[in-house]
Design a protein around this motif. Structure first.
Motif, PDB file in Angstrom:
ATOM      1  N   VAL A 117       0.836  -1.193   0.000  1.00 38.71           N
ATOM      2  CA  VAL A 117       0.000   0.000   0.000  1.00 38.71           C
ATOM      3  C   VAL A 117       0.875   1.249   0.000  1.00 38.71           C
ATOM      4  N   GLY A 165      -7.395  -4.080  -4.653  1.00 39.30           N
ATOM      5  CA  GLY A 165      -6.443  -2.977  -4.757  1.00 39.30           C
ATOM      6  C   GLY A 165      -6.491  -2.265  -6.091  1.00 39.30           C
ATOM      7  N   THR A 204      -7.041   1.576  -4.806  1.00 40.76           N
ATOM      8  CA  THR A 204      -6.593   1.920  -3.453  1.00 40.76           C
ATOM      9  C   THR A 204      -6.052   3.335  -3.391  1.00 40.76           C
ATOM     10  N   SER A 234     -14.385   1.566  -5.321  1.00 39.28           N
ATOM     11  CA  SER A 234     -14.082   0.189  -4.953  1.00 39.28           C
ATOM     12  C   SER A 234     -14.933  -0.850  -5.664  1.00 39.28           C
TER      13      SER A 234
END
Length: 359
Positions: free
Chosen positions: A3, A251, A279, A305
């Motif tokens: 991330v 992601g 993300t 998302s």
């Protein structure tokens, strides 16, 4: 890619669109560009088999032939057929069954229990299996097939053991659904009344099986991680949307360039892979004030998302419903996280296993 690395792409002066050799394509991190990649299907296609300029070792993956990897006009025809499964009325009709399953799982949980193994996986698989009309005895196969198919991609395709498991899972899953077509029930019976071919039926069932339970399972775990140490949110609907923004179950997603175009000041050519980093887009400060802070009351919350455009997730309403019901039941009990067994996922989010215990 972690991330932190994803966010670093967003912050570097090189810009929001960068070619990353390890990904074999362009990584897109800013909200505006990610949204464009998701919505302009004529330029950024989901059809890897047709448009990718690189070899595709996982080409037999049913997800590469299904609805999410298909362009119009065939996409629109199939979407109209399968969308009847996920109408608001159809999803609402599942609420009693989901609620009963959640309370049954929690009632049978001991003082300490594995959130995934004893709640998230059984619930999500139960829901999908109920839709497909299959027996609980085959649920372990669902999980095994999903793990084998989703773990065979990118550099992992060089792993012979993964390849063998992948090929076996694809073959077994196809054989299984062909057996179900002989005694159709649930969604399968509904879809068999349409004009879908056998291959299209198998591909859609595979999409529902794999994406339906894997995404919901991860959403539930992420939600617990975000909410367990906080006061009960005033509005669970808003809280679930913030979980989706802050710690999404996916992601990013791939698209493939169909014709020369410019994105974020970069020249892209046909056949190149574009990785839309959801993300990172969900934490774009130009769209989300104080994006690194989890705010369960955040509104508006236009996260990406569930995608955007023609490929917006068909099961979004169902995933939200399962999350709200489960969280309401969990937050009504005095649970806390006793242990977090983390491991790195393909998108770099360390969230997949948590153990809950009575306070």
């Amino acid at each position: 890619m972690s991330v932190e690395e994803i966010f670093a792409f967003h912050e570097q002066e090189a810009g929001p669109v960068r070619f990353v050799e390890s990904f074999g394509g362009w990584v897109v991190t800013r909200y505006s560009e990610v949204d464009r990649v998701l919505t302009e299907h004529a330029v950024f296609s989901s059809d890897e088999l047709r448009y990718s300029d690189r070899p595709i070792p996982h080409g037999s993956n049913p997800l590469l032939r299904g609805l999410q990897a298909m362009d119009p006009p065939r996409h629109h025809v199939l979407r109209r057929i399968v969308s009847q499964v996920f109408t608001p009325r159809a999803v609402s009709s599942l609420e009693p069954s989901i609620t009963e399953k959640v309370h049954t799982l929690l009632a049978s949980a001991g003082e300490t229990f594995d959130l995934i193994g004893e709640v998230a996986y059984p619930l999500s698989v139960h829901t999908i299996a109920s839709l497909l009309g299959v027996q609980p005895s085959r649920w372990p196969d669902f999980v095994r097939w999903t793990e084998a198919i989703t773990s065979f991609f990118g550099t992992f395709t060089a792993d012979e053991a993964r390849r063998i498991a992948f090929d076996q899972a694809v073959e077994e899953m196809g054989d299984y659904f062909r057996e179900e077509f002989e005694r159709p029930a649930g969604v399968i019976a509904t879809l068999m009344a349409s004009e879908l071919t056998e291959d299209e039926l198998i591909d859609f069932c595979a999409l529902l099986l794999i994406n339906g339970h894997e995404t919901t399972k991860t959403l539930l775990v992420n939600a617990v991680l975000c909410l367990v140490a906080r006061p009960k949110p005033a509005d669970l609907r808003l809280a679930v949307e913030e979980v989706l923004r802050y710690l999404p179950p996916t992601g990013g997603t791939d698209r493939f360039v169909t014709r020369p175009t410019t994105l974020g000041g970069q020249e892209l050519r046909p056949g190149q892979r574009v990785v839309a980093m959801i993300t990172a887009a969900n934490r774009d400060p130009e769209v989300f004030p104080d994006p690194q802070t989890f705010d369960p009351d955040r509104t508006p919350n236009p996260h990406l998302s569930f995608g955007h455009g023609i490929h917006f997730c068909l099961g979004a309403h169902l995933a939200r419903l399962e999350a709200r019901i489960t969280l309401a039941a969990l937050l009504a009990r005095p649970w806390r996280i006793a242990d977090l067994d983390t491991h790195r996922t393909p998108v770099g989010i360390d969230v997949l296993k948590a153990t809950l215990v009575t306070r």
